[in-house]
Motif scaffolding. Sequence first.
Motif, PDB file in Angstrom:
ATOM      1  N   CYS A 193       2.509   8.934  15.102  1.00 22.83           N
ATOM      2  CA  CYS A 193       3.508   7.859  15.006  1.00 22.83           C
ATOM      3  C   CYS A 193       3.316   6.963  13.786  1.00 22.83           C
ATOM      4  O   CYS A 193       4.269   6.598  13.112  1.00 22.83           O
ATOM      5  CB  CYS A 193       3.447   6.980  16.250  1.00 22.83           C
ATOM      6  N   SER A 194       2.077   6.587  13.503  1.00 22.54           N
ATOM      7  CA  SER A 194       1.870   5.556  12.493  1.00 22.54           C
ATOM      8  C   SER A 194       2.114   6.068  11.075  1.00 22.54           C
ATOM      9  O   SER A 194       2.247   5.273  10.149  1.00 22.54           O
ATOM     10  CB  SER A 194       0.449   4.983  12.595  1.00 22.54           C
ATOM     11  N   SER A 195       2.189   7.395  10.890  1.00 23.11           N
ATOM     12  CA  SER A 195       2.365   7.892   9.524  1.00 23.11           C
ATOM     13  C   SER A 195       3.829   8.140   9.187  1.00 23.11           C
ATOM     14  O   SER A 195       4.145   8.633   8.112  1.00 23.11           O
ATOM     15  CB  SER A 195       1.568   9.179   9.335  1.00 23.11           C
ATOM     16  N   ARG A 196       4.730   7.792  10.108  1.00 25.41           N
ATOM     17  CA  ARG A 196       6.142   7.994   9.789  1.00 25.41           C
ATOM     18  C   ARG A 196       6.606   7.011   8.730  1.00 25.41           C
ATOM     19  O   ARG A 196       5.975   5.984   8.486  1.00 25.41           O
ATOM     20  CB  ARG A 196       6.976   7.829  11.058  1.00 25.41           C
ATOM     21  N   LYS A 197       7.735   7.324   8.123  1.00 24.60           N
ATOM     22  CA  LYS A 197       8.313   6.439   7.106  1.00 24.60           C
ATOM     23  C   LYS A 197       8.568   5.064   7.727  1.00 24.60           C
ATOM     24  O   LYS A 197       9.084   4.963   8.832  1.00 24.60           O
ATOM     25  CB  LYS A 197       9.632   7.042   6.616  1.00 24.60           C
ATOM     26  N   GLY A 198       8.167   4.030   7.029  1.00 28.78           N
ATOM     27  CA  GLY A 198       8.404   2.690   7.549  1.00 28.78           C
ATOM     28  C   GLY A 198       7.434   2.286   8.641  1.00 28.78           C
ATOM     29  O   GLY A 198       7.604   1.251   9.269  1.00 28.78           O
ATOM     30  N   ALA A 199       6.402   3.084   8.892  1.00 27.94           N
ATOM     31  CA  ALA A 199       5.402   2.705   9.897  1.00 27.94           C
ATOM     32  C   ALA A 199       4.102   2.303   9.204  1.00 27.94           C
ATOM     33  O   ALA A 199       3.954   2.441   7.990  1.00 27.94           O
ATOM     34  CB  ALA A 199       5.174   3.850  10.879  1.00 27.94           C
ATOM     35  N   SER A 200       3.135   1.834   9.998  1.00 30.71           N
ATOM     36  CA  SER A 200       1.989   1.118   9.428  1.00 30.71           C
ATOM     37  C   SER A 200       1.091   1.973   8.534  1.00 30.71           C
ATOM     38  O   SER A 200       0.379   1.443   7.694  1.00 30.71           O
ATOM     39  CB  SER A 200       1.160   0.509  10.553  1.00 30.71           C
ATOM     40  N   ALA A 201       1.102   3.295   8.722  1.00 32.67           N
ATOM     41  CA  ALA A 201       0.265   4.149   7.871  1.00 32.67           C
ATOM     42  C   ALA A 201       1.124   5.064   7.007  1.00 32.67           C
ATOM     43  O   ALA A 201       0.681   6.144   6.608  1.00 32.67           O
ATOM     44  CB  ALA A 201      -0.714   4.956   8.713  1.00 32.67           C
ATOM     45  N   SER A 202       2.330   4.639   6.689  1.00 35.81           N
ATOM     46  CA  SER A 202       3.205   5.472   5.850  1.00 35.81           C
ATOM     47  C   SER A 202       2.557   5.722   4.493  1.00 35.81           C
ATOM     48  O   SER A 202       2.754   6.774   3.879  1.00 35.81           O
ATOM     49  CB  SER A 202       4.575   4.829   5.689  1.00 35.81           C
ATOM     50  N   ASN A 203       1.745   4.764   4.037  1.00 33.01           N
ATOM     51  CA  ASN A 203       1.048   4.949   2.749  1.00 33.01           C
ATOM     52  C   ASN A 203      -0.043   6.028   2.840  1.00 33.01           C
ATOM     53  O   ASN A 203      -0.347   6.703   1.864  1.00 33.01           O
ATOM     54  CB  ASN A 203       0.448   3.621   2.255  1.00 33.01           C
ATOM     55  N   TYR A 204      -0.607   6.183   4.040  1.00 34.65           N
ATOM     56  CA  TYR A 204      -1.597   7.245   4.269  1.00 34.65           C
ATOM     57  C   TYR A 204      -0.897   8.588   4.055  1.00 34.65           C
ATOM     58  O   TYR A 204      -1.385   9.464   3.335  1.00 34.65           O
ATOM     59  CB  TYR A 204      -2.125   7.109   5.693  1.00 34.65           C
ATOM     60  N   GLY A 250      -0.054   6.215  -3.035  1.00 41.55           N
ATOM     61  CA  GLY A 250       0.156   5.278  -1.925  1.00 41.55           C
ATOM     62  C   GLY A 250      -0.335   3.872  -2.209  1.00 41.55           C
ATOM     63  O   GLY A 250      -0.429   3.045  -1.307  1.00 41.55           O
ATOM     64  N   LEU A 251      -0.641   3.575  -3.480  1.00 39.73           N
ATOM     65  CA  LEU A 251      -1.222   2.257  -3.780  1.00 39.73           C
ATOM     66  C   LEU A 251      -0.234   1.112  -3.587  1.00 39.73           C
ATOM     67  O   LEU A 251      -0.643  -0.032  -3.372  1.00 39.73           O
ATOM     68  CB  LEU A 251      -1.782   2.239  -5.210  1.00 39.73           C
ATOM     69  N   ASN A 252       1.072   1.420  -3.648  1.00 41.14           N
ATOM     70  CA  ASN A 252       2.029   0.326  -3.392  1.00 41.14           C
ATOM     71  C   ASN A 252       2.110  -0.007  -1.905  1.00 41.14           C
ATOM     72  O   ASN A 252       2.832  -0.906  -1.505  1.00 41.14           O
ATOM     73  CB  ASN A 252       3.420   0.655  -3.964  1.00 41.14           C
ATOM     74  N   GLY A 253       1.341   0.704  -1.091  1.00 42.64           N
ATOM     75  CA  GLY A 253       1.265   0.377   0.334  1.00 42.64           C
ATOM     76  C   GLY A 253       0.129  -0.571   0.665  1.00 42.64           C
ATOM     77  O   GLY A 253      -0.089  -0.906   1.821  1.00 42.64           O
TER      78      GLY A 253
END
Lengths: 207, 299
Positions: B12-23, B282-285
Motif C-alpha cells: 500500500c505505502s509504495s503506491r503513487k501519492g502514498a507515503s513511500a512513493s519515493n521508495y 526519488g530525492l524529491n520525495g
Amino acid sequence: MTMSEAAARSYRGNFLKEVEANVEEGDWVKMCMQCGVCSGSCPLGPYWDYPPHEIFMMIRANKRDEVLGSSSMWMCTSCYNCVVRCPRGLPITHIMHGLAHYADRLDIAPADQPTRKFAKMFWKNLTRTGRVNELRLGLALYFMNGMGEGLKTSIKMKDVGLGMVKTKRMNPVEMMGGRGCEDAEGLRAILDKAREIELAKAEKFQA
Amino acid sequence: MARKEYSFYPGCSSRKGASASNYRVSVETMCEELDVQLNDIPDWNCCGASIGYAAGGELPRLALSARNMALSEQAHPDQDIVATCAACWLSTRGTRDRLLEDGDLMQETNQALAAAGLKVEAKQKVRHMVEVLIEDFGYEDLGNRVKKPLNGVRIAGYVGCQTNRPFGIDGESFENPVYLDKLVETLGAESVPRYEKKVQCCGGALAFSEPEKSQALIKEILEAAYDHDAHMIVTPCPVCQMNVEIYQGHINQQYGTKFQMPVVYYSTLISVAYGRSAKASGLNGQVVRAKQLERIADQ
Ligand code: SF4
Ligand code: SF4
C-alpha cells in the motif's frame, strides 16, 4: 450471559486452557520459564502495566480480567526483539497480538486504548477496498477522540502533512476513493469465511 | 547477464501519492540499472501490516497474505515473490512458513480462499529486495556498477526491526547486522559500524497511536546518528523511513533539539551512485532534503 461470561464459564475458571484454545499461539504460554528477557527487550517496556513475562505468569495464575482488561498487550510495537531472544523460543509477539485480539473480540479490552482504536480503524480501512487508504486512515485517526481534539491534532500535524503533500507522498485526491483491489468483494468473502472457520473452531473447543 | 524477473508485491505505502512513493521510484530506477524486471502481483491486497490484529483474527490475517501468494502463483509461477516493504515481507514470509509447517492451517486457509475461487500452495520463496541485491548480485557486482562513488558522505545504517527480526538478512546477527554498512561502503560512502541504535524500534505503527512514546524512541535513533557525525541515515523499511524523517519537527519542538537529518532508502543511494538523476532517485520525495546526494546527482 455475555459472550465473555459464557467463555469464562465453559473453561471452569481455567484461564490457561481458555488461552490455549482461543489465543493465537496460546499453547506456548506454559513453556515460559520466567527469565524476563522478553520484558527487558520491550521498547515501550516502562508503559506496560504488566510486562510480557508477567502476563504469562498471570495467565497461569488465572488472572483473567486483569490480563484481558489491561492495556499491556496494546503496547507491543511488533519489534520481534523478544522472539529472537527468548531462550524457550516462544512466539511472544504473536501471543501478544492474539491476546489483544481475543480481548477485543470479547470486548474486555479498555475502550479508550488508542492502539486498539487505531488497529480497528486500520482493519476497517483495509477491508473496505483491500488496500489501505492512508489519507482516510490519517483523518480517522486524528478525529478518533472527537472533533475538538481532532482539530487540535490536525493543526499539530499540519506541517507534517504539508511536507508529505509537497513531496507527493500524500495525495489529497485520494480522499475520493483511491485505487483499491478490483476484486475487493472476493477479498471480503475470503475474510468472512476465514473468520467463520476460526470462530467455529473456538466454539468446538469450548463444547 | 540475462534479465532477472521477480513477482513483485508493492504494498500500500509504495503506491503513487502514498507515503513511500519515493521508495518505489528509486527501486524502479535501481532495477533498471540492474536489468531486473518486477512483475506486479495482479490485484494484490494489503498484508495487514503488524496492526491488523485487533479486528482481524489469525486466520483472516493469514488469508490476506495467502490471497497474494495465490495470485502470484497464478500469474508468475516460476518467480520468487519480492517485497520492498518490511511489513509486507514479514507478513507474507511468515504466512508461508506457517502454512508449510501446519497442514490444518493450510487446509483452513484454502477453504477461505475458495470463497473467491483461489487456491494456494505457498511454493514460491518470499524475499526482501535487499536479499535480492545481496544474494542474486552480491557486493562486488553491485560495486562494479558504481559510476559516481558517494565520496565524503557519512551514512548511519538504520536496519530497524522488521527487516531484521525474526527472519534476518543473509544469515547476519539480529543484534548487529552489518549489511547496510557493507552496502554503504560498496557505494563509496563512509559507514558508521558502531551505530548503536541500528536495530532499535522506531515505534512502528504505534507512532500513530502513541506519538509521544514513539517519538522518544525516534529521538534516540537520531541522536545516536548525530553523535557519530553521520550526515544522513539509510534504511530498508518504509515505516522506519517515515517515522524517523517526518516527526523531526515535533521532536525539535518537544525536546529543543535541532534535528535536520535526511533519512533515505538504500535504493536511493544506489540510484545516485549509479549515476541517475535526483528525480529518478526519488530525492524529491525527501521531507528533509538530502542535499549532498542532490549535489552528487547533479554533477
Ligand atoms: S524470554 Fe521467553 S522464557 Fe523468558 S520470560 Fe520471556 S517468554 Fe518466558
Ligand atoms: S515484539 Fe512486542 S512484546 Fe516483543 S519485545 Fe517487541 S514490543 Fe515487546
